[in-house]
Design a protein around this motif. Structure first.
Motif, short mmCIF file in Angstrom:
data_model
loop_
_atom_site.label_atom_id
_atom_site.label_comp_id
_atom_site.label_asym_id
_atom_site.label_seq_id
_atom_site.Cartn_x
_atom_site.Cartn_y
_atom_site.Cartn_z
N UNK A 427 0.84 -1.20 0.00
CA UNK A 427 0.00 0.00 0.00
C UNK A 427 0.88 1.26 0.00
N UNK A 428 1.94 1.22 0.81
CA UNK A 428 2.86 2.37 0.86
C UNK A 428 3.50 2.60 -0.52
N UNK A 429 3.91 1.50 -1.15
CA UNK A 429 4.52 1.63 -2.48
C UNK A 429 3.50 2.15 -3.50
N UNK A 430 2.31 1.62 -3.42
CA UNK A 430 1.27 2.05 -4.37
C UNK A 430 1.00 3.55 -4.21
N UNK A 431 0.91 3.99 -2.97
CA UNK A 431 0.67 5.42 -2.73
C UNK A 431 1.81 6.25 -3.32
N UNK A 432 3.04 5.77 -3.11
CA UNK A 432 4.19 6.51 -3.65
C UNK A 432 4.15 6.55 -5.18
N UNK A 433 3.72 5.45 -5.80
CA UNK A 433 3.62 5.42 -7.26
C UNK A 433 2.51 6.37 -7.72
N UNK A 434 1.34 6.30 -7.03
CA UNK A 434 0.23 7.16 -7.45
C UNK A 434 0.59 8.63 -7.29
N UNK A 435 1.40 8.92 -6.28
CA UNK A 435 1.79 10.32 -6.04
C UNK A 435 2.97 10.74 -6.91
N UNK A 438 7.59 7.54 -6.99
CA UNK A 438 8.37 6.39 -7.47
C UNK A 438 7.81 5.95 -8.81
N UNK A 439 8.69 5.47 -9.72
CA UNK A 439 8.16 4.88 -10.96
C UNK A 439 7.64 3.46 -10.66
N UNK A 440 6.72 2.99 -11.44
CA UNK A 440 6.19 1.65 -11.22
C UNK A 440 7.11 0.62 -11.90
N UNK A 441 8.30 0.49 -11.38
CA UNK A 441 9.29 -0.45 -11.93
C UNK A 441 9.85 -1.27 -10.79
N UNK A 442 10.00 -2.55 -11.04
CA UNK A 442 10.37 -3.48 -9.96
C UNK A 442 11.66 -3.05 -9.25
N UNK A 443 12.71 -2.79 -10.03
CA UNK A 443 14.01 -2.47 -9.42
C UNK A 443 13.89 -1.23 -8.55
#
Ligand code: ATP
Ligand code: MG
Length: 455
Positions: A427-435, A438-443
């Motif tokens: 959820x934290x990662x998703x929020x960071x991507x939506x904001x 962070x890019x939505x890339x695995x690495x």
């Protein structure tokens, strides 16, 4: 009697021929005659006949039949997968409960059967070779665009209160108006609609709202509809002084229904939007205040409207998807929309693209039923920008955990222990991507785990 001809589908023609060959009289009747004369394609072809139900069963013994309506004289014959209702000429007995005839009496002649039908435009019959049987001026009323009761309107509405709502449904479906005596009797009898079952009321009201002329019917006959949805009545004449509005609450709601652009919606979407638009401002009268500048305000009408709509839809026993869908839209119909990608992605995450597309359609209809001012045009342009960006992001953006470039297994491989921490981190990662942080890339996501101390 006229010699005009109506083109019958082959199966309807065959049924008439079979009944006549067996020595009975038989006609197509009601809506199919009306629609054919209007140049519209009828939905179904109903047949009336002098044959009694037991005779119908014998004549069509080698066909598939539906016999659930037999007590009331109706036997449905299925031909090529389509049911044709064949009903014995009948008189309806008295209607002590304003709902269903206490008894039906089978009779031999068509005239008596036509006399029991609700409106002149629905009381015509047709048979090849005989032409159109029109004993009540149905064709005159079709040409004039009028819905008029067969017989004395007050008596006909007292027999069956649902006819009041049917009359309105036909005005909306056909673009007609009520004949004045029919309108007056409908208004006088509107409260008897409360005696009709929720299911019957829902079906007719739904048919009305989904019909092409719904907006005009609502605008013209709100007082009558108040018999089914009394919450409408305080909306009528509830003025909205200020810069935005040119209508009272009820006329605004009707105009919004008329303005609905339902292109591209599926059946459920159409239904949800028609009902949501009809009810979107239903709580405005209870929320109305007037500011020192003389302008009306309706604080809280979204939420209160959603509650009122839920009550109304439950009372009418509407399907759950409709109640939930319409209530959800009404609850936020007036809320501001985000303009930035992060806000739009979070809204997509919470509500989904289907909901948001419907919300935009409701907002357009709502705004198009406001005063035509530059401020209203600017608000419409905002909705358009939102709709456009939302559509793009719905296709290309990442706004659900499933779309995230890492999943729970990846996180556990990276050292996060199994358990609720996995979901919380996703959820934290998703929020960071939506904001957009962070890019939505695995690495990049796995690297961020370490950097931000999430491991
Ligand atoms: P639609 O195309 O919308 O179905 P319809 O005219 O076929 O319109 P139905 O509800 O299918 O409407 O009814 C068929 C016919 O039965 C009507 O045309 C009318 O003659 C008669 N009818 C139906 N309901 C009533 C009623 N409540 N009272 C009197 N007659 C009725
Ligand atoms: Mg019909």
């Amino acid at each position: 009697m006229s010699r005009d001809t109506i083109r019958l589908p082959r199966d309807a023609y065959r049924l008439l021929q079979t009944l006549r060959a067996a020595g009975h009289s038989a006609y197509v009747v009601g809506g199919c005659v009306r629609d054919s004369l209007l140049g519209r394609l009828p939905g179904d072809w109903d047949i009336c006949t002098s044959a009694r139900p037991d005779q119908l069963r014998a004549i069509f013994h080698d066909q598939r039949l539906i016999l659930t309506g037999e007590k009331h004289g109706t036997v449905a014959v299925i031909l090529h997968g389509k049911p044709y209702e064949i009903t014995t000429y009948r008189l309806d007995g008295s209607y002590r409960d304003h709902r269903h005839p206490d008894s039906v009496q089978f009779v031999d002649d068509l005239a008596a059967d036509l006399a029991r039908r609700d409106f002149t435009v629905n009381a015509m019959a047709y048979a090849p070779g005989e032409g159109i049987i029109d004993l009540y001026g149905g064709r005159r009323d079709l040409a004039a665009g009028i819905v008029r009761c067969v017989g004395t309107p007050a008596d006909r509405f007292a027999e069956d209160a649902l006819r009041i709502l049917r009359a309105l449904r036909f005005t909306a479906k056909l673009g007609f108006t009520l004949e004045p005596a029919t309108a007056a009797a409908a208004l006088a009898a509107r409260d008897t609609l409360r005696t009709v079952s929720a299911e019957r009321l829902y079906t007719e009201l739904d048919g009305l709202l989904l019909a092409p002329g719904a907006g005009k019917t609502l605008a013209q006959y709100g007082e009558i509809l108040g018999g089914v949805v009394p919450e409408i009545l305080p909306c009528i004449g509830c003025t909205q002084p200020g810069r935005w509005h040119c209508y009272d609450v009820w006329q605004h709601s009707a105009a919004a229904v008329a303005a609905l652009d339902l292109r591209g919606q599926d059946t459920r979407g159409v239904r949800v939007l028609c009902w949501a638009t009809f009810l979107h401002d239903i709580a405005k009268p209870q929320c109305r205040t007037v500011g020192p500048d003389g302008a009306a305000h309706f604080k809280g009408h979204n939420q209160r409207g959603a509650q009122a709509a839920r009550t109304i839809l439950r009372r009418l026993k509407a399907p759950a998807y409709l109640t939930d869908g319409a209530v959800g839209l009404i609850a936020v119909h007036d809320a501001p929309l985000p303009a930035d990608d992060a806000g739009i992605l979070k809204l997509l995450n919470r509500s989904g693209a289907i909901f948001l597309r419907r919300l935009c359609v409701l907002k357009y209809a709502d705004l198009d039923a406001h005063a035509a001012t530059p401020e209203v045009a600017a608000r419409r342009a905002e909705v358009e920008r939102f709709a456009c960006r939302m559509d793009e992001l719905a296709k290309t953006g990442c706004y659900t955990m499933r779309q995230l470039a890492v999943n729970g297994a990846d996180l556990m491989d990276a050292g996060i222990p199994a358990g609720p921490g996995v979901g919380a981190t996703l959820q934290t990662l998703l929020t960071a991507v939506m904001e957009g942080r962070l890019p939505n890339e695995k690495a990049a996501l796995l690297a961020a785990l370490e950097k931000e101390g999430l491991l």
